[in-house]
Scaffold this motif. Structure first.
Motif, mmCIF file in Angstrom:
data_model
loop_
_atom_site.group_PDB
_atom_site.id
_atom_site.type_symbol
_atom_site.label_atom_id
_atom_site.label_comp_id
_atom_site.label_asym_id
_atom_site.label_seq_id
_atom_site.Cartn_x
_atom_site.Cartn_y
_atom_site.Cartn_z
ATOM 1 N N MET A 85 -2.759 1.333 2.072
ATOM 2 C CA MET A 85 -1.691 0.853 1.196
ATOM 3 C C MET A 85 -1.577 1.742 -0.034
ATOM 4 S SD MET A 85 0.763 -1.321 0.754
ATOM 5 C CE MET A 85 0.481 -2.798 1.755
ATOM 6 N N ILE B 10 2.315 -9.255 4.975
ATOM 7 C CA ILE B 10 0.968 -8.855 4.567
ATOM 8 C C ILE B 10 0.480 -9.742 3.416
ATOM 9 C CG2 ILE B 10 -0.395 -7.015 3.494
ATOM 10 C CD1 ILE B 10 1.215 -5.001 5.053
ATOM 11 N N ILE C 144 -1.500 1.015 7.997
ATOM 12 C CA ILE C 144 -1.895 -0.216 7.304
ATOM 13 C C ILE C 144 -2.205 -1.316 8.312
ATOM 14 C CG2 ILE C 144 -1.106 -2.045 5.757
ATOM 15 C CD1 ILE C 144 0.644 0.149 4.380
ATOM 16 N N ALA D 65 -7.779 -0.648 4.835
ATOM 17 C CA ALA D 65 -6.458 -1.243 4.609
ATOM 18 C C ALA D 65 -5.988 -0.986 3.186
ATOM 19 C CB ALA D 65 -6.498 -2.739 4.904
ATOM 20 N N ALA E 179 -3.694 -5.974 0.832
ATOM 21 C CA ALA E 179 -3.955 -5.381 2.143
ATOM 22 C C ALA E 179 -5.417 -5.572 2.538
ATOM 23 C CB ALA E 179 -3.604 -3.897 2.125
ATOM 24 N N GLU F 13 -0.409 -5.180 -4.163
ATOM 25 C CA GLU F 13 -0.383 -4.910 -2.730
ATOM 26 C C GLU F 13 -1.622 -4.195 -2.198
ATOM 27 O OE1 GLU F 13 3.407 -4.544 -0.549
ATOM 28 O OE2 GLU F 13 4.105 -3.619 -2.427
#
Length: 225
Positions: A196, A136, A180, A192, A94, A90
């Motif tokens: 995250m 996302i 985010i 970003a 992002a 993740e």
């Protein structure tokens, strides 16, 4: 609810209620703590979420463990596995989303954070949270990332519900989610990814605090057992 849950958890961990013992009834606990049965019921749900008790219909609540597991399981995956995978997936996702998201995906993310801010139902909020992370992943432009998040979606929802019920994470999560989205909207890849990372740091810290509050406190003060 937090006070009742804390007292009962400590009583179980001290051995006042041993494995196999039945806890007092909701009515008895309500009288003992001078709270409503709905408050007691929420505290008992918290004990079950921690893996300390089980509720048997028509019989009551019984102790099943003297302490919560250090690595609780959410669906098919453990908390440790989820945290590890999320950091590797993740965080870069992002960043990619900040570079590749289209207008529709950005609008979708903005709508989701607005709805989460306004949502009052815990169950509905958890569903929106899952949609947020999936969106996302899709905005990253890489279908493999999206497939990974879809695979662990149910586990993420269970973990989110656990954190909200026992860690009061909803309000802070809303703030982190908005950061985010802001970074993604501005096309700031590094920002970003950093937002995250901060979000996942807080998730991991809250998990540790819930499962092993003493250990979490020691880590913050720099002491060791």
């Amino acid at each position: 609810m937090e006070a009742v849950l804390g007292y009962l958890r400590e009583a179980i961990e001290r051995g006042e209620y041993a494995v196999g013992d039945q806890l007092p009834s909701e009515a008895a606990l309500g009288r003992q703590f001078e709270v409503s049965r709905s408050v007691v019921r929420e505290a008992l749900r918290g004990l079950q979420a921690l893996g300390l008790t089980v509720s048997r219909t028509g019989r009551g609540t019984f102790v099943t463990a003297s302490g919560p597991p250090e690595n609780p399981t959410f669906g098919d995956y453990s908390a440790r596995d989820l945290v590890e995978v999320r950091r590797h997936v993740e965080v870069p996702v992002a960043g990619y989303a900040a570079r590749r998201r289209d207008a529709d995906q950005l609008a979708r993310l903005a709508d989701l954070v607005d709805r989460m801010d306004a949502e009052t139902s815990d169950t509905a909020w958890v569903a929106l949270d899952s949609q947020f992370h999936v969106t996302i992943a899709r905005a990253s432009g890489n279908p493999v990332f999206a497939k990974v998040i879809e695979e662990i979606r149910d586990a993420l929802a269970r973990q989110s519900a656990f954190l909200n019920q026992l860690g009061g994470r909803r309000t802070q999560s809303n703030v982190e989610h908005r950061r985010i989205v802001t970074a993604i909207a501005e096309g700031e890849e590094d920002a970003a990814a950093a937002a995250m990372t901060e979000h996942l740091d807080h998730v991991e810290k809250t998990l540790t605090t819930i499962v092993r509050p003493t250990r979490a406190g020691e880590a913050e003060t720099g002491t060791t057992a």
